[in-house]
Design an enzyme around this catalytic site. Structure first.
Site, short mmCIF file in Angstrom:
data_model
loop_
_atom_site.label_atom_id
_atom_site.label_comp_id
_atom_site.label_asym_id
_atom_site.label_seq_id
_atom_site.Cartn_x
_atom_site.Cartn_y
_atom_site.Cartn_z
N CYS A 142 0.82 -1.21 0.00
CA CYS A 142 0.00 0.00 0.00
C CYS A 142 0.86 1.27 0.00
CB CYS A 142 -0.98 -0.03 1.17
SG CYS A 142 -2.33 1.17 0.99
N HIS A 233 -4.65 -4.91 -0.28
CA HIS A 233 -4.55 -5.49 1.06
C HIS A 233 -5.04 -6.94 1.14
CE1 HIS A 233 -3.30 -1.83 3.13
NE2 HIS A 233 -4.15 -1.17 2.37
N GLU A 235 -3.72 -9.06 2.86
CA GLU A 235 -3.49 -9.50 4.24
C GLU A 235 -4.70 -9.25 5.15
OE1 GLU A 235 -2.57 -5.14 4.64
OE2 GLU A 235 -2.32 -6.69 3.09
#
Length: 306
Positions: A142, A233, A235
């Protein structure tokens, strides 16, 4: 093989309850192998949630990995107690002489600021350059990805008219990359960002791996600088976008609900995680590539001798 993290780290309980294999220091010391050395530079305010998310993915590998939690030296956290940081984190100054097989640089909630106005930008410049001498391969996430693209390649970013916020179906662009091995044709990826990168400023030696026509490039590979840039993202856990939405709603910001997240658009229902398998697959591929190419002698990382 399991991941090795500090014995008292709160993330340990969460991971063990999920069935993730976690190794204590005593057991790790008895194994006659060289564990891979990974670092996580955590720039997010909620340190515990972020470290749990990345530890979960790193632990999906069958290899033994020692994970070192790192924070910038020139920054006082407003959201994480100092005693927690001192117990579980090393400052970058404390690890700058170490070598790592893999290193993750997270995002940071400072998208509204020019890079040069970020208080710890001078230290970030040192860290990014340090990855070229002390890290075999780096995953920038990011804001961390945008910062590295800006620093290494002069890639420009711009403010989007509206925030890209939700779960979007992407397409694989370079299927030959080992980082994408085994992925489906159109993975769902969580997105939460105000900025995008200017495609016309991307140099030809960067490979776009994952893309989306609506919210922009998701991931690039950089062989020259031994790096991958993940702008979104994978994760995230199933509540990450939902909690961000409800936080902004409570703050009176009148946000739009994250796209394609809540079942039937009902924001009172817990969302499903439709990207977990791709997150694990990406990190397993990344760790496998590191294992295949990193030197056995950790001191040779970054020297070009392997």
């Amino acid at each position: 093989m399991p991941i090795r993290i500090p014995d008292q780290l709160p993330a340990r309980i969460t991971l063990e309850n999920e069935g993730v294999a976690v190794m204590d220091s005593t057991r790790a010391a008895r194994q006659d192998i060289r564990p891979l050395q990974f670092g996580l530079l955590n720039l997010m305010p909620n340190k515990e949630r972020t470290e749990t998310q990345f530890a979960r993915l790193i632990a999906s590998s069958p290899l033994q990995i020692d994970l070192t939690l790192v924070r910038v030296s020139d920054h006082q956290s407003k959201n994480t107690p100092e005693d927690y940081l001192q117990s579980f984190y090393s400052t970058w100054e404390e690890v700058r002489e170490k070598k790592f097989d893999g290193f993750v640089v997270t995002g940071a909630p400072i998208a509204h600021m020019p890079f040069e106005d970020v208080r710890y930008w001078p230290e970030m410049l040192e860290i990014m350059d340090w990855t070229q001498t002390n890290v075999h391969h780096t995953m920038f996430i990011c804001w961390g990805a945008q910062a590295a693209l800006h620093h290494f390649h002069g890639v420009r970013r711009f403010r989007m008219p509206t925030k890209a916020f939700g779960v979007y179906r992407h397409r694989l662009v370079n299927r030959r990359s080992p980082l994408l091995r085994g992925m489906s044709d159109s993975p769902m990826v969580p997105v939460s960002r105000y900025n995008d990168i200017d495609r016309t400023s991307i140099p030809g030696d960067l490979d776009i791996l994952i893309d989306n026509d609506e919210v922009g490039i998701c991931m690039l590979e950089d062989r020259k600088y031994r790096a991958a840039y993940m702008l979104n993202h994978l994760e995230y856990d199933n509540r990450s976008l939902a909690d961000e939405y409800h936080r902004d709603l409570s703050a009176g910001l009148n946000p739009e609900p994250p796209a394609n997240l809540f079942p039937n658009g009902d924001t009172s229902i817990d969302p499903e995680n439709r990207w977990r398998s791709h997150a694990h697959l990406l990190f397993q591929n990344w760790i496998n590539e590191i294992y295949q190419t990193t030197p056995y002698d950790l001191n040779k990382v970054g020297t070009g001798e392997w």
